[in-house]
Motif scaffolding. Structure first.
Motif, PDB file in Angstrom:
ATOM      1  N   VAL A  58       0.848  -1.193   0.000  1.00  0.00           N
ATOM      2  CA  VAL A  58       0.000   0.000   0.000  1.00  0.00           C
ATOM      3  C   VAL A  58       0.887   1.248   0.000  1.00  0.00           C
ATOM      4  N   ASN A  59       0.652   2.098  -0.970  1.00  0.00           N
ATOM      5  CA  ASN A  59       1.370   3.370  -1.076  1.00  0.00           C
ATOM      6  C   ASN A  59       2.886   3.186  -1.074  1.00  0.00           C
ATOM      7  N   GLY A  60       3.349   2.104  -1.706  1.00  0.00           N
ATOM      8  CA  GLY A  60       4.776   1.866  -1.856  1.00  0.00           C
ATOM      9  C   GLY A  60       5.470   1.254  -0.660  1.00  0.00           C
ATOM     10  N   ARG A  61       4.732   0.950   0.394  1.00  0.00           N
ATOM     11  CA  ARG A  61       5.340   0.341   1.581  1.00  0.00           C
ATOM     12  C   ARG A  61       5.615  -1.140   1.332  1.00  0.00           C
ATOM     13  N   ALA A  62       6.376  -1.732   2.237  1.00  0.00           N
ATOM     14  CA  ALA A  62       6.652  -3.165   2.171  1.00  0.00           C
ATOM     15  C   ALA A  62       5.343  -3.942   2.272  1.00  0.00           C
ATOM     16  N   PRO A  63       5.300  -5.170   1.743  1.00  0.00           N
ATOM     17  CA  PRO A  63       4.068  -5.963   1.790  1.00  0.00           C
ATOM     18  C   PRO A  63       3.520  -6.146   3.209  1.00  0.00           C
ATOM     19  N   GLU A  64       2.194  -6.031   3.301  1.00  0.00           N
ATOM     20  CA  GLU A  64       1.472  -6.206   4.559  1.00  0.00           C
ATOM     21  C   GLU A  64       0.233  -7.054   4.301  1.00  0.00           C
ATOM     22  N   ARG A  65      -0.391  -7.531   5.368  1.00  0.00           N
ATOM     23  CA  ARG A  65      -1.595  -8.356   5.239  1.00  0.00           C
ATOM     24  C   ARG A  65      -2.828  -7.482   5.015  1.00  0.00           C
ATOM     25  N   ALA A  66      -3.524  -7.722   3.912  1.00  0.00           N
ATOM     26  CA  ALA A  66      -4.699  -6.938   3.537  1.00  0.00           C
ATOM     27  C   ALA A  66      -5.829  -7.062   4.546  1.00  0.00           C
ATOM     28  N   CYS A  67      -5.889  -8.192   5.229  1.00  0.00           N
ATOM     29  CA  CYS A  67      -6.980  -8.409   6.191  1.00  0.00           C
ATOM     30  C   CYS A  67      -6.823  -7.563   7.454  1.00  0.00           C
ATOM     31  N   LEU A  68      -5.650  -6.974   7.658  1.00  0.00           N
ATOM     32  CA  LEU A  68      -5.406  -6.173   8.863  1.00  0.00           C
ATOM     33  C   LEU A  68      -5.349  -4.672   8.596  1.00  0.00           C
ATOM     34  N   LEU A  69      -5.289  -4.277   7.334  1.00  0.00           N
ATOM     35  CA  LEU A  69      -5.116  -2.864   6.986  1.00  0.00           C
ATOM     36  C   LEU A  69      -6.444  -2.199   6.667  1.00  0.00           C
ATOM     37  N   GLU A  70      -6.809  -1.213   7.464  1.00  0.00           N
ATOM     38  CA  GLU A  70      -8.015  -0.459   7.158  1.00  0.00           C
ATOM     39  C   GLU A  70      -7.750   0.428   5.957  1.00  0.00           C
ATOM     40  N   ALA A  71      -8.646   0.393   5.007  1.00  0.00           N
ATOM     41  CA  ALA A  71      -8.501   1.193   3.792  1.00  0.00           C
ATOM     42  C   ALA A  71      -8.696   2.676   4.115  1.00  0.00           C
ATOM     43  N   ALA A  72      -7.937   3.509   3.404  1.00  0.00           N
ATOM     44  CA  ALA A  72      -8.067   4.958   3.551  1.00  0.00           C
ATOM     45  C   ALA A  72      -8.254   5.562   2.159  1.00  0.00           C
ATOM     46  N   PRO A  73      -8.995   6.664   2.076  1.00  0.00           N
ATOM     47  CA  PRO A  73      -9.200   7.315   0.784  1.00  0.00           C
ATOM     48  C   PRO A  73      -7.846   7.615   0.118  1.00  0.00           C
ATOM     49  N   GLY A  74      -7.773   7.285  -1.176  1.00  0.00           N
ATOM     50  CA  GLY A  74      -6.565   7.556  -1.934  1.00  0.00           C
ATOM     51  C   GLY A  74      -5.499   6.491  -1.865  1.00  0.00           C
ATOM     52  N   ASP A  75      -5.726   5.408  -1.117  1.00  0.00           N
ATOM     53  CA  ASP A  75      -4.727   4.338  -1.052  1.00  0.00           C
ATOM     54  C   ASP A  75      -4.453   3.796  -2.436  1.00  0.00           C
TER      55      ASP A  75
END
Length: 80
Positions: A58-75
């Motif tokens: 997300v936004n160029g960061r290292a890979p993370e688990r999608a099930c734990l990341l709350e979406a934010a506008p513009g991601d």
């Protein structure tokens, strides 16, 4: 009120408070990466952060688990 995130160039609708994994699932996206060996499709599996099948960037960061990341506008999400 819904908003959108961009996933590999595609607009995906999001309900406020939804994780990226839940937004992808709700949009009909069931897999977004594949295993190193065998190329089997992967997406949400456990949905609670125990496994690592739903990795995204997300936004160029290292890979993370999608099930734990709350979406934010513009991601900007990339799955490859």
């Amino acid at each position: 009120m819904t908003f959108h995130i961009t996933v590999d160039g595609r607009q995906v609708p999001v309900v406020p408070g939804q994780t990226i994994g839940a937004a992808l699932h709700a949009a009909g996206v069931r897999s977004w990466r594949s295993t190193r060996f065998g190329g089997r499709p992967r997406g949400l599996f456990c949905g609670i952060g125990v496994c690592f099948d739903c990795l995204i960037s997300v936004n160029g960061r290292a890979p993370e688990r999608a099930c734990l990341l709350e979406a934010a506008p513009g991601d900007e999400v990339t799955t490859a």
